[in-house]
Write an enzyme that holds these catalytic residues in place. Structure first.
Site, PDB file in Angstrom:
ATOM      1  N   ASP A   1      23.052  14.872  85.725  1.00  0.00           N
ATOM      2  CA  ASP A   1      24.242  14.377  85.011  1.00  0.00           C
ATOM      3  C   ASP A   1      23.904  14.365  83.530  1.00  0.00           C
ATOM      4  O   ASP A   1      22.769  14.674  83.149  1.00  0.00           O
ATOM      5  CB  ASP A   1      24.620  12.954  85.499  1.00  0.00           C
ATOM      6  CG  ASP A   1      26.117  12.673  85.330  1.00  0.00           C
ATOM      7  OD1 ASP A   1      26.616  12.743  84.188  1.00  0.00           O
ATOM      8  OD2 ASP A   1      26.789  12.403  86.332  1.00  0.00           O
ATOM      9  N   ILE A   2      24.885  13.994  82.694  1.00  0.00           N
ATOM     10  CA  ILE A   2      24.610  13.846  81.259  1.00  0.00           C
ATOM     11  C   ILE A   2      24.390  12.386  80.903  1.00  0.00           C
ATOM     12  O   ILE A   2      24.176  12.065  79.744  1.00  0.00           O
ATOM     13  CB  ILE A   2      25.763  14.421  80.400  1.00  0.00           C
ATOM     14  CG1 ILE A   2      27.112  13.853  80.848  1.00  0.00           C
ATOM     15  CG2 ILE A   2      25.774  15.936  80.461  1.00  0.00           C
ATOM     16  CD1 ILE A   2      28.274  14.219  79.923  1.00  0.00           C
TER      17      ILE A   2
ATOM     18  N   TYR B   1      43.966  17.971  85.241  1.00  0.00           N
ATOM     19  CA  TYR B   1      43.026  17.890  86.381  1.00  0.00           C
ATOM     20  C   TYR B   1      43.473  18.832  87.498  1.00  0.00           C
ATOM     21  O   TYR B   1      42.691  19.648  88.001  1.00  0.00           O
ATOM     22  CB  TYR B   1      42.995  16.436  86.857  1.00  0.00           C
ATOM     23  CG  TYR B   1      42.116  16.163  88.059  1.00  0.00           C
ATOM     24  CD1 TYR B   1      40.746  16.415  88.031  1.00  0.00           C
ATOM     25  CD2 TYR B   1      42.648  15.593  89.214  1.00  0.00           C
ATOM     26  CE1 TYR B   1      39.935  16.122  89.132  1.00  0.00           C
ATOM     27  CE2 TYR B   1      41.856  15.290  90.308  1.00  0.00           C
ATOM     28  CZ  TYR B   1      40.498  15.566  90.266  1.00  0.00           C
ATOM     29  OH  TYR B   1      39.712  15.260  91.357  1.00  0.00           O
TER      30      TYR B   1
ATOM     31  N   LEU C   1      26.132  11.319  88.905  1.00  0.00           N
ATOM     32  CA  LEU C   1      26.125   9.855  88.738  1.00  0.00           C
ATOM     33  C   LEU C   1      27.521   9.253  88.834  1.00  0.00           C
ATOM     34  O   LEU C   1      27.729   8.087  88.500  1.00  0.00           O
ATOM     35  CB  LEU C   1      25.496   9.468  87.396  1.00  0.00           C
ATOM     36  CG  LEU C   1      24.009   9.795  87.256  1.00  0.00           C
ATOM     37  CD1 LEU C   1      23.474   9.289  85.924  1.00  0.00           C
ATOM     38  CD2 LEU C   1      23.198   9.203  88.409  1.00  0.00           C
TER      39      LEU C   1
HETATM   40  N1  NAD Z   1      36.486  10.465  93.912  1.00  0.00           N
HETATM   41  C1  NAD Z   1      37.587  10.994  94.433  1.00  0.00           C
HETATM   42  O1  NAD Z   1      38.476  10.278  94.940  1.00  0.00           O
HETATM   43  C2  NAD Z   1      37.754  12.472  94.444  1.00  0.00           C
HETATM   44  C3  NAD Z   1      38.844  13.021  95.123  1.00  0.00           C
HETATM   45  C4  NAD Z   1      39.046  14.400  95.086  1.00  0.00           C
HETATM   46  C5  NAD Z   1      38.122  15.209  94.455  1.00  0.00           C
HETATM   47  N2  NAD Z   1      37.064  14.648  93.823  1.00  0.00           N
HETATM   48  C6  NAD Z   1      36.149  15.529  93.129  1.00  0.00           C
HETATM   49  O2  NAD Z   1      34.813  15.250  93.491  1.00  0.00           O
HETATM   50  C7  NAD Z   1      33.955  15.418  92.357  1.00  0.00           C
HETATM   51  C8  NAD Z   1      33.152  14.153  92.144  1.00  0.00           C
HETATM   52  O3  NAD Z   1      34.064  13.110  91.938  1.00  0.00           O
HETATM   53  P1  NAD Z   1      33.600  11.671  91.418  1.00  0.00           P
HETATM   54  O4  NAD Z   1      34.652  10.740  91.896  1.00  0.00           O
HETATM   55  O5  NAD Z   1      32.189  11.444  91.734  1.00  0.00           O
HETATM   56  O6  NAD Z   1      33.794  11.871  89.836  1.00  0.00           O
HETATM   57  P2  NAD Z   1      33.337  10.875  88.677  1.00  0.00           P
HETATM   58  O7  NAD Z   1      34.347  10.938  87.602  1.00  0.00           O
HETATM   59  O8  NAD Z   1      33.009   9.540  89.246  1.00  0.00           O
HETATM   60  O9  NAD Z   1      31.974  11.540  88.183  1.00  0.00           O
HETATM   61  C9  NAD Z   1      31.976  12.756  87.477  1.00  0.00           C
HETATM   62  C10 NAD Z   1      30.630  12.893  86.769  1.00  0.00           C
HETATM   63  O10 NAD Z   1      30.676  14.066  85.977  1.00  0.00           O
HETATM   64  C11 NAD Z   1      29.838  13.828  84.859  1.00  0.00           C
HETATM   65  N3  NAD Z   1      30.131  14.762  83.752  1.00  0.00           N
HETATM   66  C12 NAD Z   1      31.121  14.707  82.835  1.00  0.00           C
HETATM   67  N4  NAD Z   1      30.965  15.693  81.929  1.00  0.00           N
HETATM   68  C13 NAD Z   1      29.859  16.396  82.299  1.00  0.00           C
HETATM   69  C14 NAD Z   1      29.171  17.507  81.757  1.00  0.00           C
HETATM   70  N5  NAD Z   1      29.585  18.121  80.619  1.00  0.00           N
HETATM   71  N6  NAD Z   1      28.071  17.961  82.392  1.00  0.00           N
HETATM   72  C15 NAD Z   1      27.626  17.356  83.525  1.00  0.00           C
HETATM   73  N7  NAD Z   1      28.227  16.288  84.069  1.00  0.00           N
HETATM   74  C16 NAD Z   1      29.328  15.795  83.456  1.00  0.00           C
HETATM   75  C17 NAD Z   1      30.126  12.390  84.475  1.00  0.00           C
HETATM   76  O11 NAD Z   1      29.084  11.854  83.682  1.00  0.00           O
HETATM   77  C18 NAD Z   1      30.293  11.734  85.837  1.00  0.00           C
HETATM   78  O12 NAD Z   1      29.090  11.094  86.243  1.00  0.00           O
HETATM   79  C19 NAD Z   1      34.860  15.795  91.195  1.00  0.00           C
HETATM   80  O13 NAD Z   1      34.854  17.181  91.019  1.00  0.00           O
HETATM   81  C20 NAD Z   1      36.214  15.346  91.637  1.00  0.00           C
HETATM   82  O14 NAD Z   1      37.245  16.134  91.094  1.00  0.00           O
HETATM   83  C21 NAD Z   1      36.856  13.307  93.799  1.00  0.00           C
HETATM   84  C1  THR Z   2      42.418  12.158  94.197  1.00  0.00           C
HETATM   85  C2  THR Z   2      41.238  12.411  93.309  1.00  0.00           C
HETATM   86  O1  THR Z   2      41.154  13.694  92.885  1.00  0.00           O
HETATM   87  C3  THR Z   2      40.872  11.371  92.302  1.00  0.00           C
HETATM   88  N1  THR Z   2      40.454  10.184  92.987  1.00  0.00           N
HETATM   89  C4  THR Z   2      41.979  11.042  91.352  1.00  0.00           C
HETATM   90  O2  THR Z   2      42.730  10.154  91.655  1.00  0.00           O
HETATM   91  O3  THR Z   2      42.073  11.648  90.315  1.00  0.00           O
END
Ligand code: NAD
Ligand code: THR
Length: 369
Positions: free
Chosen positions: A84-85, A191, A60
């Protein structure tokens, strides 16, 4: 209960290049709760690869719902479970299977995988860079302990596992312009540390147990219909909301801060492509992927072309700025392009047009003219 797996022979398996353990797993001081005795993770059946049954954790957040939509178009609505949680909004709940899953609860994870005969797992749960710094114990639990549960359940049930890493897996001593796949990785956020750990653990499970682990290092991802979860690159999403709604934006990074970025459609397509790539095409298990690289000032200039009255001001957040200053400015993703044909569709002009169209800025432009 630990599953004790005895050695048949020591050495490298020619099929997968993975080690056959020389000792029962429990004597190795590592924690896979079960590793199948007859594991051959590179021989997923044709139907498993063609019609996987998918679980997405942390679904989510900014990226999960879009990934579910893409995968459901490809594999069918009921083949993709979002989890998700948090409580899903109505439109997500009614768009396909949703289930509660806390990645810190191993038994719950295992039940979901077994009951739904999951074959592919996309592990999106995480605390991002800025929120991670604000709550290090929780980030450590979710990003590291949670990952261990995911690796174990994936190894135990012979899953193909995707775990995203990030530009944040690099640090101030990494080459920053460009940053290659293999170089010094000494990040200074929890992170980043947890993501380097994920890369290394996933690769270790691959070489040691044959786990089909696949990982992309995403740049900052920019999406129109989902909100970022508390990262350093969030400004590049918020700027479009504010430009369309108010014609101005206060940026929390300095004007010249250059970071790699990518439009969400490219990110999700890359994710599916690497998961579908034949194992023999992957010379590595963790790849940089890239699309563009820009500063807030350059992004603002591009927005100005569509919203002539747009103004950007700067009110720098010291924590985010320090993080951004330690991250890559530009990503070298030549290995992804060479090995499995990665190619991005969106550069900066297409990104800005698409984002502003979504936010209805054309109305503002029309009003302004
Ligand atoms: N969005 C970016 O720009 C970006 C960039 C690089 C990497 N990523 C990676 O992609 C993945 C998804 O990113 P995102 O932007 O959707 O992250 P986000 O922070 O928007 O969502 C993370 C989700 O993890 C859930 N979560 C937290 N604790 C939890 C638990 N104990 N059990 C199950 N779920 C739990 C949260 O409720 C949340 O919905 C992540 O691993 C992130 O590191 C994202
Ligand atoms: C870059 C990526 O991992 C994430 N959007 C952050 O800024 O933490």
């Amino acid at each position: 209960m630990l599953f004790i797996r005895m050695l048949r022979r020591v050495g490298q398996s020619p099929a997968c290049g993975c080690w056959t353990p020389a000792l029962p797993v429990r004597f190795l001081g590592i924690s896979p709760r079960q590793i199948p005795a007859d594991a051959n993770f590179h021989s997923a059946s044709f139907s498993d690869t063609d019609h996987p049954r998918v679980l997405i954790t942390g679904g989510l957040g900014q990226l999960g719902v879009g990934l579910a939509n893409l995968l459901r178009k490809r594999f069918g609505k009921d083949s993709v479970i979002l989890s998700d949680i948090r409580k899903p909004p109505d439109h997500v709940f009614h768009s396909g299977p949703f289930i509660y899953s806390d990645i810190l609860d191993y038994k719950n994870l295992r039940e979901i995988v077994v009951n739904n005969r999951i074959t592919w797992l996309f592990h999106y749960s995480a605390l991002l860079s800025a929120v991670g710094e604000a709550n290090v114990p929780l980030a450590r639990a979710v990003n590291i302990t949670g990952l261990h549960n995911i690796l174990d359940v994936a190894a135990e049930h012979n899953l193909r596992l995707f775990v995203p890493s990030t530009i944040g897996a690099f640090g101030p001593t990494s080459p920053r312009n460009p940053t290659p796949d293999l170089c010094i990785q000494r990040p200074r956020t929890i992170y980043g540390v947890s993501k380097v750990h994920a890369e290394l653990m996933g690769e270790y499970y691959h070489y040691r147990y044959g786990l089909d682990f696949r990982c992309l290092r995403y740049p900052g991802i920019i999406s129109a219909d989902s909100q970022p979860g508390g990262g350093t690159t969030d400004y590049a999403v918020q700027i479009f909301h504010d430009a369309a709604k108010h014609g101005k934006f206060e940026c929390n990074l300095e004007a010249h801060t250059r970071l790699p970025m990518m439009y969400i459609d490219d990110c999700l397509r890359a994710t599916l492509e690497v998961m579908e790539a034949p194992a023999e095409s992957l010379s590595m298990r963790t790849y940089n992927v890239s699309a563009m690289s820009f500063t807030p000032e350059e992004l603002a200039q591009e927005v100005l072309k569509h919203v002539p009255e747009f103004q950007i001001t700067y009110n720098v957040d010291a924590v985010r700025q320090a993080i951004a200053d330690s991250w890559p400015m530009k990503f070298d993703d030549s290995n992804a392009r060479k090995d499995w044909g990665w190619k991005h569709d969106f550069d900066l002009p297409e990104l800005v047009t698409t984002m502003l169209n979504f936010h209805g800025s054309e109305t503002r432009v029309a009003q302004a003219n």
